[in-house]
Write an enzyme that holds these catalytic residues in place. Structure first.
Site, PDB file in Angstrom:
ATOM      1  N   TYR B 431      -6.876   5.746  -2.206  1.00 22.00           N
ATOM      2  CA  TYR B 431      -7.068   4.866  -1.037  1.00 22.00           C
ATOM      3  C   TYR B 431      -6.220   3.591  -1.114  1.00 22.00           C
ATOM      4  O   TYR B 431      -5.715   3.253  -2.159  1.00 22.00           O
ATOM      5  CB  TYR B 431      -8.530   4.636  -0.702  1.00 22.00           C
ATOM      6  CG  TYR B 431      -9.468   3.883  -1.612  1.00 22.00           C
ATOM      7  CD1 TYR B 431      -9.054   3.086  -2.662  1.00 22.00           C
ATOM      8  CD2 TYR B 431     -10.836   3.954  -1.353  1.00 22.00           C
ATOM      9  CE1 TYR B 431      -9.972   2.392  -3.430  1.00 22.00           C
ATOM     10  CE2 TYR B 431     -11.761   3.256  -2.122  1.00 22.00           C
ATOM     11  CZ  TYR B 431     -11.314   2.479  -3.156  1.00 22.00           C
ATOM     12  OH  TYR B 431     -12.216   1.801  -3.915  1.00 22.00           O
ATOM     13  N   GLU B 432      -6.050   2.948   0.013  1.00 27.20           N
ATOM     14  CA  GLU B 432      -5.102   1.815   0.144  1.00 27.20           C
ATOM     15  C   GLU B 432      -3.685   2.211  -0.258  1.00 27.20           C
ATOM     16  O   GLU B 432      -2.933   1.397  -0.781  1.00 27.20           O
ATOM     17  CB  GLU B 432      -5.569   0.598  -0.667  1.00 27.20           C
ATOM     18  CG  GLU B 432      -6.825  -0.053  -0.150  1.00 27.20           C
ATOM     19  CD  GLU B 432      -6.691  -0.655   1.237  1.00 27.20           C
ATOM     20  OE1 GLU B 432      -5.553  -0.960   1.645  1.00 27.20           O
ATOM     21  OE2 GLU B 432      -7.722  -0.788   1.918  1.00 27.20           O
ATOM     22  N   GLY B 433      -3.307   3.440   0.009  1.00 23.59           N
ATOM     23  CA  GLY B 433      -1.958   3.900  -0.321  1.00 23.59           C
ATOM     24  C   GLY B 433      -1.945   4.632  -1.641  1.00 23.59           C
ATOM     25  O   GLY B 433      -2.240   4.047  -2.680  1.00 23.59           O
TER      26      GLY B 433
END
Lengths: 587, 587
Positions: B431-433
């Protein structure tokens, strides 16, 4: 996502890497040819893909349940197991004399891989039964063999291994379960065993527990253990079932993975047991069985890796997201086009195929060693077993984790299925001896005891493969160069171990897992290199180009991206130990 | 097993590695000294250990539940969250002007680590609220700030980030949610957002959703996205709550980990939204927020590693099993005495402390860059963010896995707690890239755009530390030598990237994750090396010997056992790409 059994690669490994010429020249297998094995594996592949694989996700979700001493399996498992028995799959590698099919272990390893790819929870039951069968074959009396083997080999009954107790895990010398001899020659077995895989379930009409226990007056420690048959339901001399035995399941575990396989705590309350072989030889017998079980757990590692890889590949081919980094199109492409997704897929594929190749080679050595008193083959087989167990299971955790990563956010959602492999795989480097135990076995028993002789034979075999690769094209030469560098790291580390273990045993064992990972990484690379040579020969003969091209690609990727890890392990072995041995920890 | 917040190490990192001299000389922090931060962290440590950590296992077991659009949090979470609000912890790093405490990010990072060690599921709610606060501070109008900031900073309301849609994950250019301008200046927002962390819950009286959507006539792709405030309950101009907005939670996910945090699918059915900043600038604003959020997810990696390490250490000190390999005693010893268990513990400890040190250094750079237009500081801060996110989260998965391994069979049993970290950690590199996105950011934006200038500054900083270490004792010299070798691998790889990316962009990106891992591994080693220098100075001054000795031990272990991995990454970058780019896959 359906499971597609990799029969072609399994057969490729048997034909080219399992020493098939020698295996098939053994008397026991003289009537078995590759096409027989191919036919058996094709049939089993269909069973695994159609009957077992569809159970896996639902079984994981439902788990096993426990109520008042009874374990209930997830829906569908009883029917699938009944089919497994009806089709006679448990019998595949067992002796014809007891109702088996009599195929070699090279075929058995391939079959085990497929069943465990389909569902590792399901696969554990036959795996434990195989262990009980082998123990009885090796050490049981004729009467015991005639009473227990046929129902086990048919799959009508299942088997268990009862080693662990709360205070006795890796250290079986601490086993406290007692076995008191009765006047009729049987024993009263009393104690608590934990972590008993398929210790209780509703799939079979009987369960044959093999139990490590200590007889009255036996020495303390590992040399005072004996092995007992303790049937869940007692068996009359005519083979029919008698009274219930005093073994009860008091609970099952709530586990991270393999949730459709029950892991039981068993309470033996003066249960009736029958000694196998001689008193105080239990651990020795267990070790014979454990060697086979450890190999099989390594195969489970390959199995989990394969399933995780297939799932990730299918997702990467179907999921469209983001334009390519090279700007060739402004449209989003299937994510398999993105270099890092390819990197992860190739890492998964090469570790999986490398593990499979190692397992096939080792299975062949075990087949040969079983029938021939050939010291060299036996030493090499023994050398390979901790590698298959240690390397293939550690890599399975990594491969399953990469499988989650390729799915992105979807990988974290249980319904996707990738997470199950990540959970299931985590037990593999733990059970049947942790990776550290495998590493101690490799270093202590398989390397040091013969002064490095088997290890040097292993290295010499690799050098031979390098020389053949050097005669090939650019890819072959690159694979050979990667092997040569990794072999140098192995040989340097080996000589360091041989020099230093006598002087500083702690320092040697501080590097034992790095040494196992170095050796395993090299062994898989070697087998992929041998596979590349065979694939090139097939290509030159005009056979199956796309498949053979992929075999060479896999070996090349592995040589350039994974074999370099061997140098890091060498650095750890030679220079890393003092800093960990000297470290202090707060109380 | 209770969580023991590592306040001493957190303060050590702030004092010696966060550029504290520069941070504390900023006007904004001129009244804040180390003892203030120490007092705040000590108070927060107590809250995390006593109020939050005890919720973690029960919350994981119970999970969140969903019924008819309503999400219910596990028992105890509402009370704990109310306490969190009452004590004002959400306000820690936010501006005094809006009711915040105004501490720098170096303190905030330490606080975030502790909360997420105590319970990552709980920690996600404040983390998302922080993101919404930062977005409003940076881009909100004065009216928006006065309406929303105070309740968010107090923690009475929570925030969310709504980016992902089923077809738009890593590629936000594919976002399809529509926002149609109404005559009153508000927008009607319509679409489906997935993976919305804390998108629905019962902890706060309102939830402020920040939503990426496309206005009428906006360009296709990433440049046509705008950012909207969509309150779950509309807010009147006096700040009181009005009517319910047309946002509904249609389901929550069944996840591998962080099971006590709800991950929602939100349906926007012409919900009322308010544009933030300018139309079509939404992605730009999101990226500002995302930089902060990515850093914080890296800190979550350190947090999970720390908790897994503490649990494994306590187990290894308490579990007695097997006699030592060196035969010094015939009795079983605590397993921490066995070399391989020590190896795993030191690996966990050094990766955790290395990540913490990197995070502290980066937090300080972010603090300075926030207030000064200092090109060099800003470039270094930007360079470090993908490393903290990518490296600390990938390592968290490894550390949590080692934590399970140290527990042996007990690690696979959910009640032990080690498995929860292994499950929780797995979302962090996603998550978040994903790690690949971080690697693309590092290579594409942070390294190539300035022709390697920031990367060379980073290397020069390491060389300075090496020179200082060279003047020290044998341990210091060994740490310096390890850094020098790893730095050489970095510089060679950097020059290769600078030369080759323009010629063969696919080959460069095939090595982007290896390059990120090389750089992150080196960065953590650098910070541990700087820490070892500070620890030696403290030792020389007679301060806190056991702690300072351990800091040096950690750095030495890392230099000798982990920095050698950089050479392997170099090999992959320089020689590994063609074999993966050229590989073929079956359809």
């Amino acid at each position: 996502m359906t499971y597609q059994p990799p029969v072609k690669d399994l057969m490729f490994c048997i034909e080219h890497l399992s020493h098939w010429g020698k295996v098939s020249s053994l008397d026991a297998y003289s009537e078995c040819d590759l096409s027989d094995i191919g036919a058996a594996l094709t049939g089993y592949a269909q069973f695994c893909a159609e009957q077992i694989a569809p159970l896996s996700q639902d079984g994981d979700r439902a788990g096993t349940s426990f109520d008042k001493g009874r374990v209930t399996m997830p829906e569908g498992h009883a029917q699938a197991y009944a089919q497994f028995v009806e089709m006679g799959w448990q019998a595949l590698t067992h002796p014809v004399a007891y109702g088996g099919v009599g195929l070699p272990r090279v075929a058995g390893a391939a079959a085990t891989e497929m069943l465990n790819s389909a569902d590792m929870s399901f696969g554990l039951c036959p795996l434990l039964t195989d262990g009980a069968i082998e123990a009885l074959l090796l050490t049981g009396s004729d009467a015991q063999k005639s009473l227990y083997l046929e129902p086990l080999i048919s799959g009508r009954w299942s088997g268990t291994m009862n080693l662990t107790e709360p205070q006795a895990g890796s250290d079986l010398g601490l086993v406290a379960t007692k076995a008191i001899r009765r006047t009729d020659g049987s024993y009263a077995v009393r104690g608590t065993k934990i972590f008993i895989t398929y210790g209780a379930h509703d799939l079979t009409e009987n369960i044959i527990h093999l139990v490590l226990a200590r007889t009255h007056g036996a020495p303390a420690g590992p040399k005072g253990l004996s092995l007992f048959i303790v049937p869940q339901t007692l068996v009359k001399s005519d083979g029919t079932l008698g009274a219930a035995n005093a073994v009860k399941c008091v609970s099952i575990e709530h586990k991270l993975g393999v949730r459709a396989s029950p892991t039981a705590v068993l309470e033996y309350e003066d249960a009736t047991g029958f000694l196998i072989g001689n008193e105080n030889c239990g651990l020795e017998y267990m070790f014979i069985m454990m060697n086979a079980a450890r190999f099989t757990v390594g195969v489970q590692g390959v199995a989990t890796s394969e399933r995780a890889y297939q799932r990730a590949l299918a997702y990467a081919q179907g999921r469209v997201q983001s334009r390519p980094v090279n700007g060739q199109t402004k449209d989003a492409v299937p994510i398999i086009e993105h270099p890092d997704v390819r990197r992860m897929l190739m890492r998964m594929r090469s570790l999986t195929e490398g593990g499979r190749a190692m397992a096939a080679a080792t299975a062949g050595l075990l087949d040969i060693a079983h029938y021939r008193t050939d010291r060299v083959t036996n030493a090499l087989a023994e050398f390979m077993v901790p590698l298959v167990k240690g390397f293939c299971t550690e890599r399975a955790v990594e491969v399953a984790s990469l499988g989650v990563q390729i799915h992105g956010g979807m990988g974290f959602i249980e319904e996707t299925g990738a997470a199950q492999h990540y959970r299931d795989a985590r037990i593999l480097p733990i059970y049947e001896g942790t990776t550290a135990i495998q590493a101690n076995d490799l270093l202590g028993r398989k390397v040091m005891r013969d002064g490095g002789a088997a290890a040097r034979l292993f290295a010499a075999g690799i050098a031979t493969t390098e020389a053949e690769l050097a005669k090939g094209d650019a890819s072959a030469q690159a694979i050979g160069a990667g092997l040569a560098q990794a072999r140098a790291a192995f040989e340097t580390s080996l000589e360091w171990m041989l020099d230093n273990k006598p002087k500083d045993i702690d320092a040697a064992f501080a590097g034992s897992v790095p040494f196992l990972m170095l050796t395993g990484t090299l062994a898989a690379g070697w087998m992929l290199g041998k596979g590349a040579l065979a694939a090139q020969a097939a290509l030159d003969a005009g056979q199956d180009a796309p498949f053979m091209v992929r075999k060479i690609e896999t070996a090349l990727f592995y040589a350039q991206n994974i074999l370099p890890e061997c140098a890091t392990e060498q650095a750890r072995i030679l220079h890393g130990s003092r800093s960990l041995l000297d470290a202090t920890f707060p109380e």
